[in-house]
Design a protein around this motif. Structure first.
Motif, PDB file in Angstrom:
ATOM      1  N   ARG A 109       0.853  -1.188   0.000  1.00 42.35           N
ATOM      2  CA  ARG A 109       0.000   0.000   0.000  1.00 42.35           C
ATOM      3  C   ARG A 109       0.888   1.236   0.000  1.00 42.35           C
ATOM      4  NH1 ARG A 109      -0.237  -0.937   5.712  1.00 42.35           N
ATOM      5  NH2 ARG A 109       0.182   1.010   6.828  1.00 42.35           N
ATOM      6  N   ALA A 110       0.403   2.284  -0.680  1.00 43.83           N
ATOM      7  CA  ALA A 110       1.168   3.526  -0.762  1.00 43.83           C
ATOM      8  C   ALA A 110       0.807   4.415   0.422  1.00 43.83           C
ATOM      9  CB  ALA A 110       0.864   4.240  -2.068  1.00 43.83           C
ATOM     10  N   GLU A 111       1.803   4.996   1.048  1.00 45.69           N
ATOM     11  CA  GLU A 111       1.595   5.925   2.164  1.00 45.69           C
ATOM     12  C   GLU A 111       2.432   7.169   1.891  1.00 45.69           C
ATOM     13  OE1 GLU A 111      -0.054   5.820   5.137  1.00 45.69           O
ATOM     14  OE2 GLU A 111      -0.811   3.744   5.145  1.00 45.69           O
ATOM     15  N   VAL A 112       1.757   8.309   1.747  1.00 44.69           N
ATOM     16  CA  VAL A 112       2.483   9.548   1.503  1.00 44.69           C
ATOM     17  C   VAL A 112       2.940  10.120   2.843  1.00 44.69           C
ATOM     18  CG1 VAL A 112       2.367  11.890   0.571  1.00 44.69           C
ATOM     19  CG2 VAL A 112       1.178  10.005  -0.589  1.00 44.69           C
ATOM     20  N   VAL A 113       4.246  10.302   2.961  1.00 44.20           N
ATOM     21  CA  VAL A 113       4.843  10.817   4.193  1.00 44.20           C
ATOM     22  C   VAL A 113       5.325  12.238   3.926  1.00 44.20           C
ATOM     23  CG1 VAL A 113       6.758  10.545   5.799  1.00 44.20           C
ATOM     24  CG2 VAL A 113       5.549   8.533   4.954  1.00 44.20           C
ATOM     25  N   THR A 114       4.889  13.169   4.744  1.00 45.02           N
ATOM     26  CA  THR A 114       5.364  14.542   4.631  1.00 45.02           C
ATOM     27  C   THR A 114       6.286  14.825   5.803  1.00 45.02           C
ATOM     28  OG1 THR A 114       3.282  15.172   3.595  1.00 45.02           O
ATOM     29  CG2 THR A 114       4.659  16.957   4.423  1.00 45.02           C
ATOM     30  N   LEU A 115       7.517  15.197   5.486  1.00 48.13           N
ATOM     31  CA  LEU A 115       8.492  15.398   6.551  1.00 48.13           C
ATOM     32  C   LEU A 115       8.492  16.829   7.032  1.00 48.13           C
ATOM     33  CD1 LEU A 115      11.267  13.264   4.988  1.00 48.13           C
ATOM     34  CD2 LEU A 115      10.167  12.825   7.171  1.00 48.13           C
ATOM     35  N   ASP A 116       8.642  16.956   8.330  1.00 46.70           N
ATOM     36  CA  ASP A 116       8.779  18.253   8.951  1.00 46.70           C
ATOM     37  C   ASP A 116      10.064  18.918   8.450  1.00 46.70           C
ATOM     38  OD1 ASP A 116       9.218  20.360  10.628  1.00 46.70           O
ATOM     39  OD2 ASP A 116       8.771  19.254  12.468  1.00 46.70           O
ATOM     40  N   PRO A 117       9.970  20.126   7.889  1.00 43.73           N
ATOM     41  CA  PRO A 117      11.174  20.774   7.357  1.00 43.73           C
ATOM     42  C   PRO A 117      12.270  20.947   8.404  1.00 43.73           C
ATOM     43  CG  PRO A 117       9.197  21.993   6.718  1.00 43.73           C
ATOM     44  CD  PRO A 117       8.771  20.928   7.695  1.00 43.73           C
ATOM     45  N   GLU A 118      11.925  21.029   9.678  1.00 44.33           N
ATOM     46  CA  GLU A 118      12.952  21.192  10.712  1.00 44.33           C
ATOM     47  C   GLU A 118      13.900  20.002  10.762  1.00 44.33           C
ATOM     48  OE1 GLU A 118      11.249  22.109  14.489  1.00 44.33           O
ATOM     49  OE2 GLU A 118      10.035  23.724  13.649  1.00 44.33           O
ATOM     50  N   MET A 119      13.445  18.857  10.285  1.00 36.11           N
ATOM     51  CA  MET A 119      14.314  17.691  10.267  1.00 36.11           C
ATOM     52  C   MET A 119      15.494  17.893   9.314  1.00 36.11           C
ATOM     53  SD  MET A 119      11.750  14.468  10.387  1.00 36.11           S
ATOM     54  CE  MET A 119      13.107  13.306  10.256  1.00 36.11           C
ATOM     55  N   ASP A 120      15.365  18.861   8.413  1.00 32.96           N
ATOM     56  CA  ASP A 120      16.431  19.092   7.431  1.00 32.96           C
ATOM     57  C   ASP A 120      17.614  19.867   8.020  1.00 32.96           C
ATOM     58  OD1 ASP A 120      14.102  19.697   4.715  1.00 32.96           O
ATOM     59  OD2 ASP A 120      14.668  17.887   5.772  1.00 32.96           O
ATOM     60  N   ASP A 121      17.470  20.330   9.252  1.00 37.76           N
ATOM     61  CA  ASP A 121      18.505  21.194   9.814  1.00 37.76           C
ATOM     62  C   ASP A 121      19.720  20.430  10.346  1.00 37.76           C
ATOM     63  OD1 ASP A 121      16.127  23.549  11.268  1.00 37.76           O
ATOM     64  OD2 ASP A 121      16.914  23.315   9.239  1.00 37.76           O
ATOM     65  N   ALA A 122      19.605  19.117  10.421  1.00 37.81           N
ATOM     66  CA  ALA A 122      20.718  18.329  10.972  1.00 37.81           C
ATOM     67  C   ALA A 122      22.001  18.604  10.199  1.00 37.81           C
ATOM     68  CB  ALA A 122      20.373  16.849  10.912  1.00 37.81           C
ATOM     69  N   GLN A 123      23.097  18.737  10.957  1.00 32.44           N
ATOM     70  CA  GLN A 123      24.373  19.068  10.319  1.00 32.44           C
ATOM     71  C   GLN A 123      25.118  17.798   9.932  1.00 32.44           C
ATOM     72  OE1 GLN A 123      25.516  22.360   9.796  1.00 32.44           O
ATOM     73  NE2 GLN A 123      23.405  22.849  10.311  1.00 32.44           N
ATOM     74  N   ASP A 124      24.472  16.964   9.149  1.00 32.26           N
ATOM     75  CA  ASP A 124      25.112  15.719   8.729  1.00 32.26           C
ATOM     76  C   ASP A 124      26.121  15.999   7.623  1.00 32.26           C
ATOM     77  OD1 ASP A 124      23.670  14.231  10.492  1.00 32.26           O
ATOM     78  OD2 ASP A 124      22.108  13.701   9.058  1.00 32.26           O
ATOM     79  N   GLU A 125      27.057  15.067   7.494  1.00 31.03           N
ATOM     80  CA  GLU A 125      28.024  15.215   6.399  1.00 31.03           C
ATOM     81  C   GLU A 125      27.340  15.041   5.054  1.00 31.03           C
ATOM     82  OE1 GLU A 125      31.487  12.842   6.876  1.00 31.03           O
ATOM     83  OE2 GLU A 125      31.765  13.466   8.949  1.00 31.03           O
ATOM     84  N   LEU A 126      26.392  14.116   5.016  1.00 33.41           N
ATOM     85  CA  LEU A 126      25.652  13.906   3.779  1.00 33.41           C
ATOM     86  C   LEU A 126      24.406  14.785   3.796  1.00 33.41           C
ATOM     87  CD1 LEU A 126      25.779  10.012   3.565  1.00 33.41           C
ATOM     88  CD2 LEU A 126      26.792  11.587   1.916  1.00 33.41           C
TER      89      LEU A 126
END
Ligand SMILES: [Zn+2]
Ligand SMILES: [Zn+2]
Length: 217
Positions: A109-126
């Motif tokens: 089954r398809a499930e559309v997941v919308t991510l909280d933009p704040e999750m993008d703030d992580a200072q990961d190398e990638l």
């Protein structure tokens, strides 16, 4: 960022025209089972039936000699993706020998997941990757690092997760850039799993030529 995850949804009839892994391929009349162009030339194993906007993607991967047969390479001849029109599909006759079918048929089954933009703030190398974030966050409780990611069988659309540009396949007919169509994960358990060598599978299509391609990372 929106990601359409493909989630394991229990057992499905082997010949149903729903999104599924395993079971029997549905194809237009006259379609013959694809054979491997890399190893022994045996039949490919049927992995997935994925209805998409303009038809059905049918994914086959060689499992006759895993490890020796280069099924991870889009140009090896050891895998095949067909884009069939949705109408007039019928179950294909299964070859009597070779590794052709998965042990179980699993509905998706398809499930559309919308991510909280704040999750993008992580200072990961990638740089953050939409699919990776959606998968690792599936059913994750606030205190947990991972959720129920074994339930995630992949995703539809979007962009390929952490794939080097030089791995992007070109269309075998027009040599043009192919469009990313889906990720495929091995599966929820050893009993139903597709063997992808522990890697993530990528499905691409050229809509103009109705050609497909498959590779793993
Ligand atoms: Zn092979
Ligand atoms: Zn093309």
């Amino acid at each position: 960022m929106q990601t359409t995850l493909m989630i394991y949804d229990g057992a499905a009839p082997a010949d149903s025209d729903v999104a599924r892994t395993g079971g029997v391929p549905l194809a237009p009349a006259g379609f013959t089972w694809p054979m491997c162009g890399s190893c022994c030339g045996g039949p490919l194993q049927f992995f997935a039936h994925l209805p998409v906007e303009d038809g059905v993607l049918s994914v086959f991967v060689c499992q006759n000699d895993p490890g020796a047969c280069e099924f991870w390479d889009a140009t090896s001849g050891a895998n095949r993706v067909c884009l069939f029109p949705r109408a007039d599909l019928q179950p294909v006759a299964v070859p009597e020998t070779g590794v052709t079918l998965l042990p179980a048929t699993s509905a998706i089954r398809a499930e559309v997941v919308t991510l909280d933009p704040e999750m993008d703030d992580a200072q990961d190398e990638l740089a953050p990757d939409a699919y990776d974030l959606a998968r690792s966050g599936w059913k994750r409780e606030p205190e947990e690092r991972f959720g129920k990611q074994r339930e995630v069988l992949g995703s539809l659309g979007g962009s390929p997760s952490y794939l080097e540009d030089d791995r992007l396949p070109t269309c075998p007919s027009c040599a043009g850039t192919m469009e990313f169509a889906a990720h495929l994960e091995e599966g929820i358990s050893a009993q139903v799993a597709m063997n992808l060598g522990g890697q993530l599978g990528y499905v691409f299509i050229c809509r103009a030529c109705r050609e497909g391609a498959f590779l793993t990372d």
